[in-house]
Design an enzyme around this catalytic site. Structure first.
Site, short mmCIF file in Angstrom:
data_model
loop_
_atom_site.label_atom_id
_atom_site.label_comp_id
_atom_site.label_asym_id
_atom_site.label_seq_id
_atom_site.Cartn_x
_atom_site.Cartn_y
_atom_site.Cartn_z
NE ARG A 126 -3.54 0.39 2.43
CZ ARG A 126 -3.92 0.76 3.65
NH1 ARG A 126 -3.92 -0.11 4.63
NH2 ARG A 126 -4.31 1.98 3.89
CG HIS A 181 -7.61 6.98 11.19
ND1 HIS A 181 -8.65 6.59 10.39
CD2 HIS A 181 -8.16 7.30 12.40
CE1 HIS A 181 -9.80 6.68 11.07
NE2 HIS A 181 -9.52 7.12 12.28
CB CYS A 228 13.17 1.34 21.03
SG CYS A 228 13.62 1.57 19.29
N GLY A 271 -16.38 11.49 1.05
CA GLY A 271 -15.81 10.17 0.70
C GLY A 271 -15.53 9.27 1.88
C1 BJW Z 1 -16.45 8.09 -2.89
C2 BJW Z 1 -15.86 7.91 -4.10
C3 BJW Z 1 -15.62 9.08 -4.83
C4 BJW Z 1 -16.05 5.98 -3.27
N1 BJW Z 1 -16.00 10.23 -4.33
N2 BJW Z 1 -16.84 9.19 -2.32
C5 BJW Z 1 -18.08 4.31 19.05
C6 BJW Z 1 -19.04 3.43 18.60
C7 BJW Z 1 -18.68 2.18 18.09
C8 BJW Z 1 -17.36 1.78 18.04
C9 BJW Z 1 -16.40 2.66 18.48
C10 BJW Z 1 -16.76 3.90 18.98
N3 BJW Z 1 -15.61 4.55 19.32
C11 BJW Z 1 -14.55 3.77 19.04
C12 BJW Z 1 -15.00 2.59 18.54
C13 BJW Z 1 -14.15 1.45 18.09
C14 BJW Z 1 -13.57 1.65 16.71
C15 BJW Z 1 -14.70 1.82 15.70
O1 BJW Z 1 -15.02 2.88 15.25
N4 BJW Z 1 -15.30 0.70 15.29
C16 BJW Z 1 -16.40 0.74 14.31
C17 BJW Z 1 -15.95 0.10 12.99
C18 BJW Z 1 -17.59 0.02 14.89
N5 BJW Z 1 -12.68 2.78 16.68
C19 BJW Z 1 -11.41 2.68 17.09
O2 BJW Z 1 -10.94 1.63 17.51
C20 BJW Z 1 -10.55 3.92 17.01
N6 BJW Z 1 -9.86 4.11 18.24
C21 BJW Z 1 -10.47 4.56 19.34
O3 BJW Z 1 -11.64 4.89 19.32
O4 BJW Z 1 -9.64 4.64 20.43
C22 BJW Z 1 -10.25 4.77 21.72
C23 BJW Z 1 -10.57 3.35 22.16
C24 BJW Z 1 -9.51 2.53 22.50
C25 BJW Z 1 -9.79 1.24 22.95
C26 BJW Z 1 -11.11 0.77 22.97
C27 BJW Z 1 -12.16 1.61 22.55
C28 BJW Z 1 -11.87 2.93 22.16
C29 BJW Z 1 -9.45 3.77 15.98
C30 BJW Z 1 -9.95 3.69 14.60
C31 BJW Z 1 -8.79 3.42 13.64
C32 BJW Z 1 -9.25 3.19 12.22
N7 BJW Z 1 -8.17 2.68 11.46
C33 BJW Z 1 -8.37 2.41 10.05
C34 BJW Z 1 -7.10 1.69 9.51
C35 BJW Z 1 -5.94 2.70 9.37
C36 BJW Z 1 -4.72 2.05 8.84
C37 BJW Z 1 -4.85 1.66 7.39
O5 BJW Z 1 -5.06 2.51 6.52
O6 BJW Z 1 -4.70 0.47 7.12
O7 BJW Z 1 -8.61 3.63 9.34
S1 BJW Z 1 -9.82 1.46 9.71
C38 BJW Z 1 -10.19 2.22 8.16
O8 BJW Z 1 -11.48 2.84 8.25
C39 BJW Z 1 -9.15 3.35 8.01
C40 BJW Z 1 -10.03 4.49 7.54
O9 BJW Z 1 -9.40 5.73 7.82
C41 BJW Z 1 -11.30 4.27 8.27
C42 BJW Z 1 -12.50 4.93 7.65
O10 BJW Z 1 -12.75 4.40 6.38
P1 BJW Z 1 -13.27 5.35 5.22
O11 BJW Z 1 -12.24 6.34 4.88
O12 BJW Z 1 -14.60 5.86 5.56
O13 BJW Z 1 -13.31 4.33 3.99
P2 BJW Z 1 -14.50 3.33 3.53
O14 BJW Z 1 -13.94 2.36 2.57
O15 BJW Z 1 -15.21 2.77 4.69
O16 BJW Z 1 -15.53 4.28 2.76
C43 BJW Z 1 -15.19 4.91 1.53
C44 BJW Z 1 -16.34 5.79 1.11
O17 BJW Z 1 -15.97 6.49 -0.06
C45 BJW Z 1 -17.65 5.03 0.79
O18 BJW Z 1 -18.72 5.66 1.49
C46 BJW Z 1 -17.81 5.23 -0.71
O19 BJW Z 1 -19.17 5.31 -1.13
C47 BJW Z 1 -17.10 6.53 -0.94
N8 BJW Z 1 -16.58 6.76 -2.28
N9 BJW Z 1 -15.66 6.51 -4.28
C48 BJW Z 1 -16.58 10.29 -3.10
N10 BJW Z 1 -15.07 8.98 -6.06
ZN ZN Z 2 13.64 -0.41 18.27
#
Ligand code: BJW
Ligand code: ZN
Length: 264
Positions: A77, A126, A137, A194
């Protein structure tokens, strides 16, 4: 109770008027904005998680279980992200930034395309895929070495190298989430671009903006999990819609400037 959001394929007159009047603008972006740069989203068909579930890749336990798989996935990636170029959507946000004070671009993306497009007032919620660190470390990989089974390790202590992204269950970096929260609360207009709006705390930002009086707009090719809470949903590619908003603000500001000069 919210009235249902207006859905249209073009920005409404109401949105354009709100943008003209607004002082502060906050924009949240997700993987959809980088689609027109050739990068895949996470959850769409053919996306990054079609083959593997988030549980297999985007969390600390998965990394410990199969570091080879996770390191390999992120290396591939990284290569794609660095080969990609910012698109019209990224560039339109660079232009929109010039018309607002305060302005904050809050991205969930790790691909660094906003930075490379030239956005200045921005935070990466993120993290990003370029800045790696040692899992033991925490140092950046100045002297990378390889283990016997080909894993990339820290040259200083031998610990495994991991990408500088935020995985599920990990806390978001303090300064970016604080700045994003403040910007959402104080925004006059909030654009959610998006994103599927299912990952928190990022997905909570438009709701926070709405509770505090912002005009909240979604730009997406299809409705998201939070479309119901928006004031307006503009259905279309970010690379088509954002340039329309930037062009509108350019001509509005040119008109204002002309009036200011001619009335002098
Ligand atoms: C277009 C298009 C075009 C297509 N034009 N649009 C509250 C409620 C429930 C759960 C939780 C909560 N608070 C926290 C949580 C837990 C969890 C969470 O949210 N879980 C849910 C899934 C249920 N969150 C976390 O764990 C976060 N940490 C946290 O809250 O810490 C405190 C904590 C600690 C311990 C316990 C509990 C809380 C951290 C979240 C980290 C997310 N990481 C990722 C991976 C990053 C690394 C990597 O890149 O590999 O981040 S997950 C992945 O999803 C990535 C993205 O940034 C993120 C969002 O995705 P995104 O960008 O929305 O992409 P898609 O694919 O989902 O959507 C794309 C969209 O584009 C679609 O809608 C299409 O239609 C559209 N599209 N073409 C415009 N041309
Ligand atoms: Zn190290």
């Amino acid at each position: 109770m919210n009235s249902p959001a207006t859905h249209s394929t073009v920005p409404s007159e109401r949105l354009l008027a709100r943008l003209e009047k607004a002082t502060s603008l906050c924009v949240l972006t997700g993987a959809g904005i980088s689609v027109e740069s050739g990068l895949a989203t996470f959850r769409d068909p053919g996306g990054l998680w079609e083959e593997y579930s988030p549980a297999d890749l985007a969390n600390e336990a998965a990394f410990r279980r199969d570091p080879q798989l996770v390191q390999g996935w992120y290396q591939a990636r990284l290569k794609q992200a660095l080969t990609a170029e910012p698109n019209e959507g990224h560039l339109a946000l660079v232009e929109l930034e010039k018309f607002y004070e305060p302005f904050l671009l809050v991205t969930q993306n790790v691909d660094t395309l906003h930075k490379r497009a030239g956005s200045i007032n921005m935070v990466e919620l993120h993290g990003n895929i370029v800045d790696e660190r040692c899992t033991d470390c925490s140092k950046p990989p100045v002297d990378q070495v390889f283990s016997e089974d080909g894993l990339r390790c820290c040259g200083f202590c031998g610990g495994l190298l991991r990408p500088g992204v935020v995985w599920f269950g990990e806390s978001l970096p303090m300064d970016p989430i604080e700045r994003a929260t403040d910007a959402a609360i104080s925004s006059d207009v909030f654009l959610s671009v998006g994103t599927s709006s299912i990952v928190y705390p990022a997905a909570g930002l438009p709701l926070l903006a709405k509770q505090n009086g912002a005009y909240v707009v979604e730009i997406n090719v299809e409705p998201s999990a939070l479309s119901y809470a928006m004031d307006e949903v503009v259905l279309g590619p970010a690379g088509d819609i954002l340039p329309v908003l930037a062009a509108h603000m350019r001509s509005f500001n040119n008109r204002e400037e002309l009036e200011r000069i001619t009335n002098r």
